[in-house]
Scaffold this motif. Structure first.
Motif, PDB file in Angstrom:
ATOM      1  N   UNK A 111       0.826  -1.213   0.000  1.00 26.63           N
ATOM      2  CA  UNK A 111       0.000   0.000   0.000  1.00 26.63           C
ATOM      3  C   UNK A 111       0.860   1.264   0.000  1.00 26.63           C
ATOM      4  N   UNK A 112       2.041   1.176   0.633  1.00 29.49           N
ATOM      5  CA  UNK A 112       2.897   2.356   0.789  1.00 29.49           C
ATOM      6  C   UNK A 112       3.735   2.586  -0.459  1.00 29.49           C
ATOM      7  N   UNK A 113       4.187   3.828  -0.628  1.00 28.36           N
ATOM      8  CA  UNK A 113       4.999   4.191  -1.790  1.00 28.36           C
ATOM      9  C   UNK A 113       6.472   4.369  -1.440  1.00 28.36           C
ATOM     10  N   UNK A 114       6.772   4.559  -0.150  1.00 29.47           N
ATOM     11  CA  UNK A 114       8.158   4.672   0.303  1.00 29.47           C
ATOM     12  C   UNK A 114       8.334   3.869   1.587  1.00 29.47           C
ATOM     13  N   UNK A 115       9.581   3.560   1.902  1.00 26.80           N
ATOM     14  CA  UNK A 115       9.856   2.806   3.127  1.00 26.80           C
ATOM     15  C   UNK A 115       9.453   3.609   4.357  1.00 26.80           C
ATOM     16  N   UNK A 116       9.719   4.901   4.354  1.00 28.68           N
ATOM     17  CA  UNK A 116       9.361   5.744   5.497  1.00 28.68           C
ATOM     18  C   UNK A 116       7.847   5.752   5.714  1.00 28.68           C
ATOM     19  N   UNK A 138      -8.143 -16.193  11.455  1.00 26.24           N
ATOM     20  CA  UNK A 138      -6.816 -15.629  11.204  1.00 26.24           C
ATOM     21  C   UNK A 138      -6.339 -15.945   9.784  1.00 26.24           C
ATOM     22  N   UNK A 139      -6.552 -17.177   9.345  1.00 25.23           N
ATOM     23  CA  UNK A 139      -6.164 -17.553   7.974  1.00 25.23           C
ATOM     24  C   UNK A 139      -6.978 -16.748   6.966  1.00 25.23           C
ATOM     25  N   UNK A 140      -8.264 -16.563   7.245  1.00 26.48           N
ATOM     26  CA  UNK A 140      -9.112 -15.761   6.351  1.00 26.48           C
ATOM     27  C   UNK A 140      -8.614 -14.324   6.262  1.00 26.48           C
ATOM     28  N   UNK A 141      -8.188 -13.776   7.395  1.00 27.54           N
ATOM     29  CA  UNK A 141      -7.625 -12.421   7.401  1.00 27.54           C
ATOM     30  C   UNK A 141      -6.366 -12.371   6.542  1.00 27.54           C
ATOM     31  N   UNK A 142      -5.497 -13.383   6.701  1.00 30.23           N
ATOM     32  CA  UNK A 142      -4.267 -13.432   5.921  1.00 30.23           C
ATOM     33  C   UNK A 142      -4.532 -13.533   4.431  1.00 30.23           C
ATOM     34  N   UNK A 143      -5.498 -14.378   4.039  1.00 29.25           N
ATOM     35  CA  UNK A 143      -5.843 -14.536   2.621  1.00 29.25           C
ATOM     36  C   UNK A 143      -6.393 -13.223   2.061  1.00 29.25           C
ATOM     37  N   UNK A 144      -7.289 -12.586   2.804  1.00 31.16           N
ATOM     38  CA  UNK A 144      -7.861 -11.322   2.365  1.00 31.16           C
ATOM     39  C   UNK A 144      -6.798 -10.254   2.177  1.00 31.16           C
ATOM     40  N   UNK A 145      -5.837 -10.206   3.100  1.00 28.19           N
ATOM     41  CA  UNK A 145      -4.770  -9.207   2.991  1.00 28.19           C
ATOM     42  C   UNK A 145      -3.838  -9.512   1.818  1.00 28.19           C
ATOM     43  N   UNK A 146      -3.625 -10.789   1.537  1.00 31.45           N
ATOM     44  CA  UNK A 146      -2.783 -11.139   0.391  1.00 31.45           C
ATOM     45  C   UNK A 146      -3.445 -10.743  -0.924  1.00 31.45           C
ATOM     46  N   UNK A 147      -4.750 -10.924  -1.021  1.00 29.50           N
ATOM     47  CA  UNK A 147      -5.474 -10.527  -2.234  1.00 29.50           C
ATOM     48  C   UNK A 147      -5.362  -9.009  -2.443  1.00 29.50           C
ATOM     49  N   UNK A 148      -5.534  -8.261  -1.360  1.00 33.15           N
ATOM     50  CA  UNK A 148      -5.386  -6.801  -1.448  1.00 33.15           C
ATOM     51  C   UNK A 148      -3.944  -6.414  -1.762  1.00 33.15           C
ATOM     52  N   UNK A 149      -3.000  -7.173  -1.211  1.00 31.57           N
ATOM     53  CA  UNK A 149      -1.582  -6.880  -1.445  1.00 31.57           C
ATOM     54  C   UNK A 149      -1.241  -6.986  -2.920  1.00 31.57           C
ATOM     55  N   UNK A 150      -1.787  -7.995  -3.585  1.00 29.72           N
ATOM     56  CA  UNK A 150      -1.512  -8.155  -5.017  1.00 29.72           C
ATOM     57  C   UNK A 150      -1.972  -6.936  -5.819  1.00 29.72           C
ATOM     58  N   UNK A 151      -3.172  -6.468  -5.501  1.00 27.65           N
ATOM     59  CA  UNK A 151      -3.712  -5.307  -6.228  1.00 27.65           C
ATOM     60  C   UNK A 151      -2.867  -4.061  -5.976  1.00 27.65           C
ATOM     61  N   UNK A 152      -2.508  -3.804  -4.697  1.00 25.27           N
ATOM     62  CA  UNK A 152      -1.708  -2.621  -4.377  1.00 25.27           C
ATOM     63  C   UNK A 152      -0.273  -2.764  -4.880  1.00 25.27           C
ATOM     64  N   UNK A 153       0.244  -3.999  -4.930  1.00 25.78           N
ATOM     65  CA  UNK A 153       1.598  -4.237  -5.401  1.00 25.78           C
ATOM     66  C   UNK A 153       1.727  -3.805  -6.871  1.00 25.78           C
TER      67      UNK A 153
END
Length: 405
Positions: free
Chosen positions: A309-314, A382-397
């Motif tokens: 989601x972020x654009x810089x490390x900071x 917890x696994x469902x949360x992780x899967x949901x975050x990974x799906x969002x991560x792909x889009x933001x990546x």
């Protein structure tokens, strides 16, 4: 000197990170802790829920249950004994009031009333509030007749049998002294008994180990995943994109590494707790492994989402700290959730910390089996949360990292 002072103040004001740690973070934590400890009054606060198992089913017990249900601050749920015990054992409810057989006869004879409260010791604060609410209300509910019969029996035990004149005089004295107010000392005692038959680990130890471990794991995963942005800034990510490796493989490779490091971190922390504080790691090995894997996966997913989601490390580091501190405060890592008001307990369900800590409570305090549905619900969420975050991560990546690499 004045110019140096003004220069430093100007640098401080333009430093977003300094402003955040100086003003925003303390304000945020003060707000969360104030709400958690009841600094905000709830409007139309929801009544406390009380499970009641009436084993006597006499007129007296049914009438008293109805009177308890009529109290504004208590909402009664009538339930069979076995079902109620399960809800308390699994932590879904704090306590259950049991009216034992013979309650009606005891009430008619003004003898000791067979009332028992089964409770979850890990929620002692909630149980104490319920006990106080009941004890202040039971005497007025039982009424003047019960009080007079009880006091007459007490007088007869001391002075012996009384004739009709003495009994009439004593009744007048009791009636004159009886006020029927909530402040009157109640002669009724409620037998308190824990639902835990075996000695479990200290809830304080579980809270310290699980709460701290999850919070630090979230911080660690946020820092580790930020390495993705560092690779983007130093050009490593661009070179990887020129190779035959698919972009999604880069993200999943980072995710796998994060999960393995998270598992290692949790293992070290729990081994330390076992060595230093004698936490029994062999009590439920399948359950412990399941919770560690599910927690690691959810925390790693959180880290990847922040980095994507972020654009810089900071920006990633700053955002990670804000969210981790907030989740830890509302999720039970800093303050046990049972000490929070009802609306804060509902908010805590949105955090990774809550589901992870409750899972470890299921293992070490409630003693739930690995196959128990109440326990399995925690790692599944917890696994469902992780899967949901990974799906969002792909889009933001693809949007924030690859385009800017």
């Amino acid at each position: 000197m004045l110019k140096i002072t003004l220069k430093d103040i100007k640098l401080f004001i333009t430093d977003r990170r300094a402003m955040f740690f100086t003003f925003f973070m303390p304000i945020m934590l003060i707000s969360i802790f104030a709400m958690a400890f009841g600094g905000v009054k709830e409007i139309n606060a929801k009544p406390m829920n009380l499970l009641i198992a009436d084993l006597d089913q006499s007129r007296g017990s049914i009438a008293l249950v109805n009177q308890i249900d009529s109290l504004k601050n208590i909402e009664v749920t009538r339930i069979p004994l076995d079902s109620g015990l399960r809800l308390v054992r699994t932590g879904e409810e704090s306590e259950m009031l049991v009216f034992k057989k013979g309650f009606g006869d005891s009430l008619a004879n003004a003898t000791s009333l067979p009332i028992e409260m089964k409770y979850d010791p890990s929620k002692a604060a909630e149980t104490g509030m319920m006990q106080q609410a009941l004890m202040s209300s039971l005497m007025p509910m039982l009424g003047k007749d019960f009080m007079m019969k009880r006091e007459l029996k007490k007088a007869e035990r001391i002075a012996g049998p009384m004739d009709s004149v003495s009994k009439a005089f004593m009744e007048k004295q009791i009636a004159a002294n009886y006020s029927g107010s909530n402040d009157e000392q109640s002669p009724v005692t409620i037998q308190m008994s824990s639902v835990e038959e075996e000695k479990q680990e200290s809830p304080g130890l579980i809270q310290a180990v699980a709460g701290t471990a999850v919070m630090m794991l979230l911080f660690g995963m946020g820092a580790m995943s930020a390495g993705l942005l560092e690779e983007k800034e130093n050009g490593t990510l661009k070179r990887l994109l020129y190779s035959p490796i698919r972009p999604s493989s880069i993200l999943f490779g980072k995710m796998t590494a994060s999960v393995l490091v998270a598992l290692l971190q949790l293992s070290v922390l729990f081994l330390y707790a076992s060595y230093a504080f004698h936490l029994d790691l062999g009590k439920n090995v399948p359950g412990l492994i399941t919770m560690m894997v599910a927690t690691s996966f959810a925390c790693a997913g959180f880290g990847m989402l922040i980095a994507s989601f972020s654009k810089t490390r900071q920006q990633s580091e700053l955002l990670s700290r804000i969210i981790v501190l907030s989740m830890s405060a509302i999720g039970g890592s800093m303050i046990p959730t049972f000490l929070m008001p009802a609306f804060m307990q509902k908010i805590s369900l949105l955090s990774i910390n809550y589901w992870s800590i409750q899972g470890f409570y299921d293992i070490y305090w409630r003693g739930l089996l690995f196959t128990d549905p109440a326990f399995l619900m925690r790692p599944l969420i917890l696994v469902s949360i992780g899967v949901g975050m990974m799906i969002l991560s792909q889009a933001f990546f693809k949007k924030n990292v690859l385009k800017l690499a």
